[in-house]
Structure formats: C-alpha cells, structure tokens
Design an enzyme around this catalytic site. Structure first.
Site, mmCIF file in Angstrom:
data_model
loop_
_atom_site.group_PDB
_atom_site.id
_atom_site.type_symbol
_atom_site.label_atom_id
_atom_site.label_comp_id
_atom_site.label_asym_id
_atom_site.label_seq_id
_atom_site.Cartn_x
_atom_site.Cartn_y
_atom_site.Cartn_z
ATOM 1 C CD GLU A 35 -10.309 81.886 -11.127
ATOM 2 O OE1 GLU A 35 -9.316 82.076 -11.854
ATOM 3 O OE2 GLU A 35 -10.798 82.761 -10.398
ATOM 4 C CG ASP A 177 -2.359 84.153 -13.155
ATOM 5 O OD1 ASP A 177 -3.568 84.369 -13.341
ATOM 6 O OD2 ASP A 177 -1.930 83.181 -12.522
HETATM 7 C C1 GLA Z 1 -3.642 80.116 -12.100
HETATM 8 C C2 GLA Z 1 -3.024 80.128 -13.495
HETATM 9 C C3 GLA Z 1 -3.929 80.869 -14.493
HETATM 10 C C4 GLA Z 1 -5.363 80.372 -14.424
HETATM 11 C C5 GLA Z 1 -5.858 80.317 -12.977
HETATM 12 C C6 GLA Z 1 -7.222 79.687 -12.863
HETATM 13 O O1 GLA Z 1 -3.681 81.395 -11.557
HETATM 14 O O2 GLA Z 1 -1.756 80.724 -13.471
HETATM 15 O O3 GLA Z 1 -3.394 80.740 -15.782
HETATM 16 O O4 GLA Z 1 -5.493 79.134 -15.059
HETATM 17 O O5 GLA Z 1 -4.962 79.592 -12.148
HETATM 18 O O6 GLA Z 1 -8.173 80.449 -13.509
#
Ligand code: GLA
Length: 395
Positions: A35, A177
């Site tokens: 994360e 994501d």
């Molecule tokens: C959000 C962002 C991702 C990532 C997460 C944390 O979901 O869109 O790119 O940085 O937070 O891991």
C-alpha cells in the site's frame, strides 16, 4: 443490474432498439498488500473483483458522448471537439478525462451513448474511479478501432486511464488500480512491479481461509485527502537519499540496509513515510512467498504489519479503519487484517478461517457499531478477470 434490465434502461434513456447495444465491463479491486508504494516504483499485489462497472454503449453517429448512470440521477454531454473543458463536471469528469487523453494519443473518439452501472461502492477504496476509467477506455478504444482508428491493449488502456486521473482529475495516483481493473485475472492476484509494469499472476489458493472485505463506511475522496501530500513527501525522501545512495531511481530501489544507513539524513516526518515504503516493499515479496508456500499464518502476520505501518508511519488509517482491523484481529479465526486502498476511510481486507466467516462478520459488525456508531458492510467478493467486452449470453 442484469443485462436485460440495463438494456431496457438504455433504450428508455437513449431510444432505438437493443440490436446495436454493446457491453463493456471493468473491475474494482482489493489490494492484498503493497500500500502506498505503487507511486514509489514498488511491487503491489491487487486482485480484480466481482464488484464492477458495466457500461452499455452504442455509437450515435454524432459529435457528442452522452453519459448516464443507473445509480445516480446525473447526466452529462461531452462535445468530442471540446474534451478539455469538462474538468469541473459534478459527474462525468472521469469519462471526460479518459476521452481527452485517448484523443490526444491519436485514438479516433467517436460520438456514443453510454450508460454506467457500477457496483463498486464509491469512495470505498475499492477503485470505483479506476473501474469507470478503464471501462470507458475499453469502450472508446473499441469504437476507435471499429471506425478505422487506433486501439490499445488492456495494459496501454490502464496507463492512459491513470494519466486521465493524474492530469484531468488532479489526483496523483499510481498505476495499481487501473492496472488491476484492466489486467486482473480470475482467482489470481497480480504481482505487479510498478516501476517496469512487469507482472506475474499469483493464484489465490487459500486452504483454510478466505479474504473478507469490510467497508468502514467512512467516506473519503482522494482529491480531498492527504494523498498528494504523501506522494510529495516520498519525492522529498527520494531527492535526499539520491545524494547518498548511488543508482536509485525510485524509493523502492532503496534496500533496507541502505535505508537504515542513511535514515538520519531525512527530516523526521519524511523519514517515517520512507521507512513505510522501504519495509512495505519487503512485505509484498514475503507475502508472495507465503502465498506460494500456502503459509496463511505468515500472510496474516504480514497483513497486520502492513496496517501498523500505515497507521504509525504513513498515517493514513484513521480511527474507523483502526477500530475495524483491531476488532477483526481480536476475533479467534482471523489471521490478519489491514486497510486496503488509499486509506483515510474505505475498506479493510481480513484473512479469516472459512468456517468462521459468519461468526467473524457478526463479531466485527457489532463491535464496530458500538465503537464508532457506524455500520460496517461486508461484501461477498470473488476474484474475476479485469476488463473485457461482455460476450452476449454470458452474464
Ligand atoms: C489509491 C491510488 C493507488 C495507490 C493506493 C494506495 O488507490 O489510486 O494508485 O496509491 O491508493 O496504495
């Protein structure tokens, strides 16, 4: 919504008949571990879910993209020659951003009517925005190719969707994501190197346990949260460490031993953020080994450590996510629990013995209500493929 119902709704809004309506689907995701390290070039381990965005779509032969949704009462119209001018739409900004970026990349954006049906809860940390972006990108790219223009594979569409979120929506998110939403695979987590975009599918074969996803129902928006601030702190850390460690291009390149050697060069807060990143990268690799070796106890411990680090060093959890994960951990039969996604609210993922899932849900929801006054929601999730055009007759 079932395809039949969605088709009826589409005809009610846009007219015509069902013969030329198409369906494109893109996934929401959970992140098992890794994360706040995708934008530092780290490894991550997300999985695409059965919570998804489904788009019903039809070319309209005009110069306008019309947008509607089943879950909210909003509509928008985008002139394909003025795609730069929809940054402040109340709804439809993600779709406009994708159309804008694709057009700049040379795709042939054609007029079309789109109806969105999203089962990814908004602001929940399960990537509702990425699923909307990727579903839009796949639709527009398919229509572009069919009208003699360029088309992109799912990997390219993930990158362009991320760019839309960065440049159009103003959130400096990483690639995780959109990549999971586009490239996920049924029953597998995606072990993705965010620096190179090399990836490997890791089968999720849990013998005794299941992943349980719980929504804290504390809403947050990345635009309002400290997301961009954390990203900037990591950049500061990298700039300083580059002066001391040769050959590093991102924070994920910093080994634990180099980090410990030079940690005192960093200001206190920046040092905490960087420490999270360096050790979280290690935890992802260890988690992949644990998954491959079927070591569920070990995986659970790594999930807990990840959460503690996000709570104490990265400071992106908040009292709701802390309460939810702590209640989860206190349940006999839960091996580990952590926040998933950006944090500040949204969802948790817990590793729970399969035969204890119902008792776990009861225990955690009662305790959470008592502790926060909020009602947690639990999802029956399954890991599915990322993005695809729905072959009619399948759903
Ligand atoms: C959000 C962002 C991702 C990532 C997460 C944390 O979901 O869109 O790119 O940085 O937070 O891991």
């Amino acid at each position: 919504m079932e395809l039949k119902e969605l088709t009826e709704k589409f005809i009610e809004i846009y007219g015509g008949d069902k013969s030329d309506i198409r369906f494109f689907s893109a996934a929401g995701r959970i992140n098992v571990i890794g994360e706040h390290i995708d934008y530092c070039g780290g490894p991550v381990l997300p999985a695409a879910l059965n919570l998804r965005t489904l788009v019903a779509a039809r070319k309209n032969g005009g110069g306008v993209i019309r947008l509607a949704a089943t879950t909210i009462d909003k509509r928008a119209e985008l002139d394909i020659n003025k795609l730069n001018s929809y940054r402040n739409l109340e709804w439809g900004e993600y779709q406009a951003g994708v159309a804008y970026v694709l057009r700049n990349e040379g795709y042939n954006i054609v007029g079309c009517d789109l109806l969105y049906d999203t089962t990814v809860p908004f602001g929940s940390g399960l990537s509702s925005s990425a699923s909307i972006e990727v579903a839009t990108a796949l639709t527009l790219s398919t229509f572009s190719a069919e009208s003699g223009g360029k088309s992109g594979d799912n990997k390219e569409l993930a990158v362009l969707s991320q760019r839309a979120e960065n440049e159009y929506a103003g959130v400096s998110c990483g690639i995780m994501d959109q990549f999971a939403s586009a490239m996920g695979k049924k029953d597998c987590a995606v072990f993705l190197n965010c620096a190179t975009l090399d990836y490997e599918y890791i089968p999720i074969v849990l013998k005794d346990c299941a992943f349980v996803v719980a929504n804290s129902n504390k809403k947050r928006s990345l635009q309002e949260s400290k997301y961009n601030e954390r990203r900037a702190e990591c950049e500061t850390a990298l700039d300083i460490l580059k002066k001391h460690i040769k050959g590093i291009t991102c924070l994920a390149d910093v080994s634990v031993s180099d980090f410990e050697k030079f940690a005192d060069k960093l200001p206190e807060v920046v040092r905490k953020r960087a420490r999270h990143v360096v050790y979280e990268c290690e935890r992802v690799k260890k988690s992949v080994a644990a998954m491959r070796g079927g070591d569920e106890e070990r995986l659970g411990k790594l999930l807990n450590e990840s959460h503690y680090s996000l709570r104490d060093l990265y400071e992106v959890t908040g009292k709701e996510l802390d309460a939810l994960t702590e209640l989860s951990r206190n349940f006999d039969g839960c091996l580990g629990s952590r926040m998933t996604g950006a944090g500040f609210g949204g969802c948790t993922v817990s590793l729970v013995k399969k035969d204890k899932v119902s008792a776990f849900i009861k225990h955690v929801s009662e305790g959470y209500k008592k502790a926060t006054g909020l009602t947690a929601e639990f999802y029956e999730t399954a890991v599915e493929d990322g993005a695809f055009e729905v072959a009619l007759g399948i759903i």
